[in-house]
Each structure stands twice: as structure tokens, then as C-alpha cells.
Design a protein around this motif. Structure first.
Motif, mmCIF file in Angstrom:
data_model
loop_
_atom_site.group_PDB
_atom_site.id
_atom_site.type_symbol
_atom_site.label_atom_id
_atom_site.label_comp_id
_atom_site.label_asym_id
_atom_site.label_seq_id
_atom_site.Cartn_x
_atom_site.Cartn_y
_atom_site.Cartn_z
ATOM 1 N N ARG A 143 44.111 53.831 27.787
ATOM 2 C CA ARG A 143 43.663 53.606 26.413
ATOM 3 C C ARG A 143 44.796 53.188 25.486
ATOM 4 N NH1 ARG A 143 38.735 56.211 25.083
ATOM 5 N NH2 ARG A 143 39.479 56.609 22.983
ATOM 6 N N ARG A 144 46.023 53.592 25.805
ATOM 7 C CA ARG A 144 47.098 53.480 24.815
ATOM 8 C C ARG A 144 48.208 52.506 25.186
ATOM 9 N NH1 ARG A 144 51.644 56.519 24.113
ATOM 10 N NH2 ARG A 144 51.070 57.859 25.860
ATOM 11 N N LEU A 145 48.455 52.308 26.488
ATOM 12 C CA LEU A 145 49.608 51.520 26.907
ATOM 13 C C LEU A 145 49.198 50.134 27.392
ATOM 14 C CD1 LEU A 145 51.549 54.266 28.907
ATOM 15 C CD2 LEU A 145 51.761 53.668 26.480
ATOM 16 N N THR A 146 50.120 49.192 27.280
ATOM 17 C CA THR A 146 49.858 47.834 27.749
ATOM 18 C C THR A 146 49.874 47.801 29.273
ATOM 19 O OG1 THR A 146 52.197 47.217 27.777
ATOM 20 C CG2 THR A 146 50.989 46.909 25.698
ATOM 21 N N LEU A 147 49.270 46.769 29.847
ATOM 22 C CA LEU A 147 49.226 46.652 31.304
ATOM 23 C C LEU A 147 50.624 46.545 31.921
ATOM 24 C CD1 LEU A 147 47.560 46.516 33.867
ATOM 25 C CD2 LEU A 147 47.264 44.051 33.481
ATOM 26 N N PRO A 148 51.569 45.776 31.345
ATOM 27 C CA PRO A 148 52.916 45.753 31.938
ATOM 28 C C PRO A 148 53.557 47.135 32.016
ATOM 29 C CG PRO A 148 52.661 43.905 30.439
ATOM 30 C CD PRO A 148 51.445 44.773 30.260
ATOM 31 N N ILE A 149 53.375 47.951 30.989
ATOM 32 C CA ILE A 149 53.958 49.296 31.004
ATOM 33 C C ILE A 149 53.266 50.157 32.050
ATOM 34 C CG2 ILE A 149 54.255 51.423 29.678
ATOM 35 C CD1 ILE A 149 56.213 49.227 28.942
ATOM 36 N N ARG A 150 51.950 50.049 32.171
ATOM 37 C CA ARG A 150 51.230 50.838 33.171
ATOM 38 C C ARG A 150 51.636 50.435 34.586
ATOM 39 N NH1 ARG A 150 45.927 48.967 30.846
ATOM 40 N NH2 ARG A 150 45.113 49.361 32.942
ATOM 41 N N ILE A 151 51.835 49.150 34.809
ATOM 42 C CA ILE A 151 52.296 48.693 36.123
ATOM 43 C C ILE A 151 53.710 49.201 36.385
ATOM 44 C CG2 ILE A 151 53.026 46.648 37.412
ATOM 45 C CD1 ILE A 151 50.573 45.216 36.343
ATOM 46 N N ALA A 176 46.614 45.194 41.719
ATOM 47 C CA ALA A 176 45.410 44.915 40.936
ATOM 48 C C ALA A 176 44.305 45.910 41.264
ATOM 49 C CB ALA A 176 44.934 43.485 41.202
ATOM 50 N N VAL A 177 44.131 46.216 42.559
ATOM 51 C CA VAL A 177 43.105 47.178 42.967
ATOM 52 C C VAL A 177 43.415 48.556 42.407
ATOM 53 C CG1 VAL A 177 42.110 48.385 44.939
ATOM 54 C CG2 VAL A 177 42.434 45.919 45.033
ATOM 55 N N MET A 178 44.682 48.976 42.500
ATOM 56 C CA MET A 178 45.060 50.302 42.007
ATOM 57 C C MET A 178 44.911 50.417 40.497
ATOM 58 S SD MET A 178 48.373 51.372 44.309
ATOM 59 C CE MET A 178 49.065 49.737 44.533
ATOM 60 N N MET A 179 45.183 49.323 39.775
ATOM 61 C CA MET A 179 45.087 49.354 38.320
ATOM 62 C C MET A 179 43.662 49.130 37.834
ATOM 63 S SD MET A 179 48.177 50.050 37.623
ATOM 64 C CE MET A 179 47.909 50.108 35.869
ATOM 65 N N GLY A 180 42.787 48.644 38.722
ATOM 66 C CA GLY A 180 41.410 48.380 38.318
ATOM 67 C C GLY A 180 41.273 47.170 37.418
ATOM 68 N N VAL A 181 42.161 46.180 37.606
ATOM 69 C CA VAL A 181 42.122 44.957 36.802
ATOM 70 C C VAL A 181 42.146 43.755 37.746
ATOM 71 C CG1 VAL A 181 43.267 46.059 34.840
ATOM 72 C CG2 VAL A 181 44.641 44.885 36.571
ATOM 73 N N SER A 182 41.985 42.567 37.192
ATOM 74 C CA SER A 182 41.957 41.360 38.012
ATOM 75 C C SER A 182 43.356 40.994 38.503
ATOM 76 C CB SER A 182 41.376 40.194 37.214
ATOM 77 O OG SER A 182 42.271 39.806 36.183
ATOM 78 N N VAL A 184 44.559 38.077 38.251
ATOM 79 C CA VAL A 184 45.128 37.209 37.218
ATOM 80 C C VAL A 184 45.856 38.044 36.167
ATOM 81 C CG1 VAL A 184 44.598 35.589 35.371
ATOM 82 C CG2 VAL A 184 43.428 35.388 37.574
ATOM 83 N N ALA A 185 45.195 39.115 35.701
ATOM 84 C CA ALA A 185 45.817 39.979 34.692
ATOM 85 C C ALA A 185 47.072 40.645 35.244
ATOM 86 C CB ALA A 185 44.820 41.036 34.224
ATOM 87 N N THR A 186 47.005 41.074 36.512
ATOM 88 C CA THR A 186 48.170 41.694 37.145
ATOM 89 C C THR A 186 49.319 40.704 37.245
ATOM 90 O OG1 THR A 186 46.755 43.177 38.423
ATOM 91 C CG2 THR A 186 48.998 42.856 39.220
ATOM 92 N N GLY A 187 49.006 39.473 37.651
ATOM 93 C CA GLY A 187 50.039 38.446 37.767
ATOM 94 C C GLY A 187 50.718 38.159 36.442
ATOM 95 N N LYS A 188 49.936 38.083 35.362
ATOM 96 C CA LYS A 188 50.506 37.829 34.038
ATOM 97 C C LYS A 188 51.417 38.975 33.603
ATOM 98 C CE LYS A 188 46.807 34.863 32.228
ATOM 99 N NZ LYS A 188 45.716 34.732 31.208
ATOM 100 N N ALA A 189 50.989 40.213 33.877
ATOM 101 C CA ALA A 189 51.802 41.373 33.499
ATOM 102 C C ALA A 189 53.115 41.396 34.279
ATOM 103 C CB ALA A 189 51.013 42.659 33.745
ATOM 104 N N LEU A 190 53.052 41.069 35.570
ATOM 105 C CA LEU A 190 54.269 41.039 36.384
ATOM 106 C C LEU A 190 55.206 39.922 35.929
ATOM 107 C CD1 LEU A 190 52.763 41.739 39.915
ATOM 108 C CD2 LEU A 190 54.357 43.209 38.677
#
Length: 230
Positions: A143-151, A176-182, A184-190
Motif C-alpha cells: 500500500r505504501r512503497l513503490t514497486l522498485p523499493i518492494r523489489i 513478477a510472480v512473487m510480487m503479484g505484478v506483470s 512489464v511492471a517488474t522490468g520497468k522497476a528493475l
């Protein structure tokens, strides 16, 4: 599939060997081959299971048929406590990762053990509270942190917290599976983490050239972040 998760205390850490031996002797052991289903979501069999060797992946099927991973269990961890104490069905499907052995203790026998040996009940309560804390931290991060920080948090669970650099053997699709996101979103965060000099992307691996810098980045967003190490 590689599943990342911070280490946590288990029965091996919380119980003296005689009590652990008593629990194992009370139950029945079963061996599972790699990838074999151990339980299904909705199963109502009451009892507590102890993972004694191998690893277990927990998750459930999504609406699109994909499998959403929730957790990785390691030797000494338990599951099924709420079937005994609250009469609730199992919430997740579990399957073995590698050759795996599980000891199952029936509900009535588990209750007797906890009554006769309060230290066993205390250990199971400790494990349940540790998982509850882990879940609350995960929900807060969602709810609070950005995807890059969560990764970054997830990657740091698999490294030595005192290291200057390290490598995590993990594919982007696994993240992506562990984070529950696509993907594409995982790639952008990385890619964002890579631009910041925090990761270097390789084939089937993610290099962390500045572990201490990555820890500092996470702590700036989440001062209560605690890294226990791989």
C-alpha cells in the motif's frame, strides 16, 4: 522457479531436541517428489505438519489460471495450525520444491501434545506471530512503497547484509510472480534500479553491486526495514 523469502525462526530454533523428537515421533512422515502437490486450498483435514527436509512453495491459482506464489517454507517450519485451533480449512495449495519430507500430526494428538508440553504450544504461537508480522509488513509495503523499493526488499532477503556486493539467482519472471505484478511492471522497476546503480541485470540472475547502498535506499523509504540475511 526460485522463490525468495527472508529466513525466520522455526521449530528447530525454538524447541529443545527432546521436544522436537517427541513431535516427530507422534506424527507420520511422508516423502514427496519434486513438484508434487502436498495439499490443496480448501482441504479440511485437521492437523499440524512439520517440514523436515526440502522446501515447500505455497500459492493459489489466479483468475487467469496463473499460479500466484505466496510463500516459501523451509525445514523446521510448520503449517496447518489454524485447522486445529480454529477449525478453518487450508488457505493455500502447497507443492514440494525438490525431494521433500513432511511429518503430519493429527489434530487430536496435536492438542494433547500442547496440553502436556506447553513449550510446544508457545513455539507454535511464536511461529504464528512471526508470520503475522511478516504478512502485515508485506501488506503495508503493498500500500505504501513503490514497486522498485518492494523489489529491492525482496532481493535483499537473499544476500549477506554485511556484503559489499552479491548476486541473486532469480529470473525477472519469477520476481513478477512473487510480487503479484506483470513482467512489464517488474522490468520497468528493475531498469530504474539499474539506472540508479543498484542492480545489474544478467541472464537468470540479478547482480547487486552495492548492497549497502541498496539497503540505505530501502531504509530511506522504510526506516523499520530489518534485514535478517540469506
Amino acid at each position: 522457479m526460485r522463490v525468495l523469502r527472508a529466513k525466520t525462526r522455526t521449530l528447530y530454533d525454538l524447541l529443545p531436541q527432546p521436544l522436537l523428537d517427541l513431535m516427530l515421533a507422534t506424527g507420520t512422515s511422508r516423502k514427496f517428489k519434486d513438484g508434487q502437490i502436498i495439499q490443496q486450498r480448501g482441504d479440511e483435514r485437521q492437523g499440524v505438519s512439520i517440514l523436515t527436509s526440502g522446501q515447500i512453495v505455497a500459492g493459489n491459482a489466479g483468475a487467469d489460471g496463473s499460479f500466484l506464489v505466496s510463500a516459501l517454507l523451509r525445514p523446521g517450519e510448520t503449517f496447518g495450525e489454524f485447522t486445529v485451533m480454529a477449525g478453518l480449512p487450508h488457505t493455500h495449495t502447497l507443492w514440494s520444491q525438490g525431494e521433500t519430507t513432511v511429518t503430519f500430526i493429527k489434530g487430536a494428538l496435536m492438542k494433547r501434545l500442547m496440553n502436556e508440553e506447553p513449550e510446544i504450544g508457545h513455539a507454535l504461537l511464536t511461529i504464528a506471530l512471526l508470520r503475522n508480522h511478516e504478512l502485515l509488513e508485506f501488506l503495508d509495503a503493498q500500500r505504501r512503497l513503490t514497486l522498485p523499493i518492494r523489489i529491492a526488499q525482496l532481493l535483499l532477503t537473499s544476500v549477506d547484509p554485511k556484503a559489499s556486493s552479491d548476486t541473486v539467482e532469480c529470473r525477472q519472471e519469477d520476481l513478477a510472480v512473487m510480487m503479484g505484478v506483470s513482467r512489464v511492471a517488474t522490468g520497468k522497476a528493475l531498469k530504474r534500479l539499474e539506472r540508479d546503480g543498484m542492480v545489474q541485470l544478467g541472464y537468470g540472475r540479478i547482480d547487486l553491486p552495492d548492497v549497502q547502498g541498496l539497503i540505505a535506499m530501502v531504509e530511506d523509504s522504510d526506516p523499520l526495514f530489518v534485514l535478517t540475511g540469506a
